[in-house]
Each structure stands twice: as structure tokens, then as C-alpha cells.
Write a protein that holds these residues in place. Sequence first.
Motif, PDB file in Angstrom:
ATOM      1  N   ASP A 121       0.808  -1.219   0.000  1.00  0.00           N
ATOM      2  CA  ASP A 121       0.000   0.000   0.000  1.00  0.00           C
ATOM      3  C   ASP A 121       0.844   1.272   0.000  1.00  0.00           C
ATOM      4  N   ILE A 122       2.063   1.198  -0.504  1.00  0.00           N
ATOM      5  CA  ILE A 122       2.921   2.380  -0.482  1.00  0.00           C
ATOM      6  C   ILE A 122       3.068   2.951  -1.889  1.00  0.00           C
ATOM      7  N   GLU A 123       3.337   4.253  -1.955  1.00  0.00           N
ATOM      8  CA  GLU A 123       3.312   4.978  -3.221  1.00  0.00           C
ATOM      9  C   GLU A 123       4.314   4.462  -4.237  1.00  0.00           C
ATOM     10  N   CYS A 124       5.515   4.074  -3.792  1.00  0.00           N
ATOM     11  CA  CYS A 124       6.532   3.678  -4.768  1.00  0.00           C
ATOM     12  C   CYS A 124       6.079   2.479  -5.583  1.00  0.00           C
ATOM     13  N   ILE A 125       5.292   1.605  -4.988  1.00  0.00           N
ATOM     14  CA  ILE A 125       4.824   0.418  -5.712  1.00  0.00           C
ATOM     15  C   ILE A 125       3.768   0.798  -6.747  1.00  0.00           C
ATOM     16  N   SER A 126       2.763   1.569  -6.340  1.00  0.00           N
ATOM     17  CA  SER A 126       1.710   1.957  -7.277  1.00  0.00           C
ATOM     18  C   SER A 126       2.252   2.878  -8.363  1.00  0.00           C
ATOM     19  N   TYR A 127       3.210   3.741  -8.011  1.00  0.00           N
ATOM     20  CA  TYR A 127       3.786   4.646  -9.005  1.00  0.00           C
ATOM     21  C   TYR A 127       4.590   3.873 -10.032  1.00  0.00           C
ATOM     22  N   SER A 128       5.371   2.906  -9.565  1.00  0.00           N
ATOM     23  CA  SER A 128       6.170   2.084 -10.471  1.00  0.00           C
ATOM     24  C   SER A 128       5.286   1.324 -11.452  1.00  0.00           C
ATOM     25  N   ILE A 129       4.176   0.808 -10.937  1.00  0.00           N
ATOM     26  CA  ILE A 129       3.243   0.062 -11.787  1.00  0.00           C
ATOM     27  C   ILE A 129       2.653   0.988 -12.864  1.00  0.00           C
ATOM     28  N   SER A 130       2.262   2.200 -12.467  1.00  0.00           N
ATOM     29  CA  SER A 130       1.644   3.134 -13.405  1.00  0.00           C
ATOM     30  C   SER A 130       2.645   3.599 -14.459  1.00  0.00           C
ATOM     31  N   VAL A 131       3.901   3.810 -14.046  1.00  0.00           N
ATOM     32  CA  VAL A 131       4.933   4.253 -14.993  1.00  0.00           C
ATOM     33  C   VAL A 131       5.226   3.164 -16.011  1.00  0.00           C
ATOM     34  N   ASN A 132       5.379   1.946 -15.533  1.00  0.00           N
ATOM     35  CA  ASN A 132       5.788   0.858 -16.419  1.00  0.00           C
ATOM     36  C   ASN A 132       4.646   0.285 -17.238  1.00  0.00           C
ATOM     37  N   SER A 133       3.413   0.697 -16.922  1.00  0.00           N
ATOM     38  CA  SER A 133       2.273   0.219 -17.702  1.00  0.00           C
ATOM     39  C   SER A 133       1.904   1.181 -18.815  1.00  0.00           C
ATOM     40  N   ASN A 134       2.532   2.368 -18.807  1.00  0.00           N
ATOM     41  CA  ASN A 134       2.214   3.365 -19.849  1.00  0.00           C
ATOM     42  C   ASN A 134       2.961   3.059 -21.157  1.00  0.00           C
TER      43      ASN A 134
END
Length: 229
Positions: free
Chosen positions: A216-229
Amino acid sequence: MSRIINTEKLIRNAPFELSKADKEVLTTTEEDFAPHTWEDIQRIIAGSDTSQLTRTPTDLRDYISWTREIQATFGSVTNFLVKTWLHWGKEANNAEIRFPYRHSVPFANQSDYRILRNDWPYAMSSGMVHLVVWLKTPIPVDAEGDPTTKSRRLVADFINRMFAMHMSREHAGNNIQWFKNRIKWQSVRALEHIHVILRNVDDEFVTKLAGQGPDDIECISYSISVNSN
């Protein structure tokens, strides 16, 4: 697809002051990067130069980009924290802001602080958890920006009460480290906070304490969003 980032430009336009160690990490590949061991963390904290603590090259690049995006959206990282996680009901665009507190002594009243997982933890070997204790109450520091002797006692008593007493004897003692960054090395300066690093702790205990699971931490969700674009 991952974004291509110009490292020199990233360093030059970072939204917070980068340490010498940060700049070195940004020019290091993931393959050549080694995370901090428990012994590293103990040595660095004991030496008081916590600017040596770094994130992985990928996490640090993402953290710089994330900080810039959060500042554009919320005005500041502090506003993001206050609105999204702390729910203290006040925006904070200036460098220093104080929230009304119940007790003038740090940690004396539970409503005056909040324990959360660090959204962008330092790079650490497995078995460690990085938490941040956010406070409404200021912690007095000396001329160097380090906690005073009295402040250290207050923090140590809080650490013992909140963590050591709830960890088994095997997990307490030498498995807890804490520090307060000097202002120069704080990427979030408007909110008082201390860092706590636990080793070999029951993650269910941490999740219950922080109200957040390890994912539930930002670095995980941010990494997912960056690499899915």
C-alpha cells in the motif's frame, strides 16, 4: 513501457536537495547497486550523516519524478500527505507549519502523531521495514539539527513503548533503529517526523500499527503506473 530519463537533467532539476550519495546512485545501474545491510544502517545512523542512506536507482528516479508531479497536483508533498494519509485537515504550502496539538510533549498524546510505512523507503536488504512517525508536535534539536539529549530520551521511550514492548524479545533490542534527518536532508520539511527501521518484525504487527499493508505504499503503485504506460 518505462520512461527514458536524462540523468543529468534529473539531477540538475531535482525538486529537493540531492545528497552526494543520491547523485552517485543516479549514475549507478541496478545491477551494480547494493542495498543497505543492517550493519550499514547501524553505522550510518551512529555516525549521524544520514545523507548516506539512499534508495535504489530506479526508486530514486521515480521518487524525483513523483515528487515533481505531486507538487504540481497538490502544491506540495506535505499537502498530499495531509490530505491523503494524515487527514489533519490543513494545507501546508510554506516551509514550516505547525498543527494544533493536544499535548506540548512529543508522543504524549496519540492524536498528535501518526505512524505510516515510508512511501519511498531506503534500499534495504530483505527482512527490514521502514516506517515514519509524523508529528504535530515539534521535536527540539540542537545547533547541528540533531535531537537534544532530552528529545532523544523522549524518542527512545516512545520507541520502546510503541515497538520494543510489542515485539518478542528475539525481535526487539538490536532490531530497532531510529533517526531524525537534519533539515538539509529532509525532502519533506514542513512536517515533523522521525524514521524507524525494524528488522525481523512480524509484518502483521506493522500493518495493524500503520493501517497499511506492504503493497500500500506509493513507490509500488507509481512504479506500476509508470511501467504500464
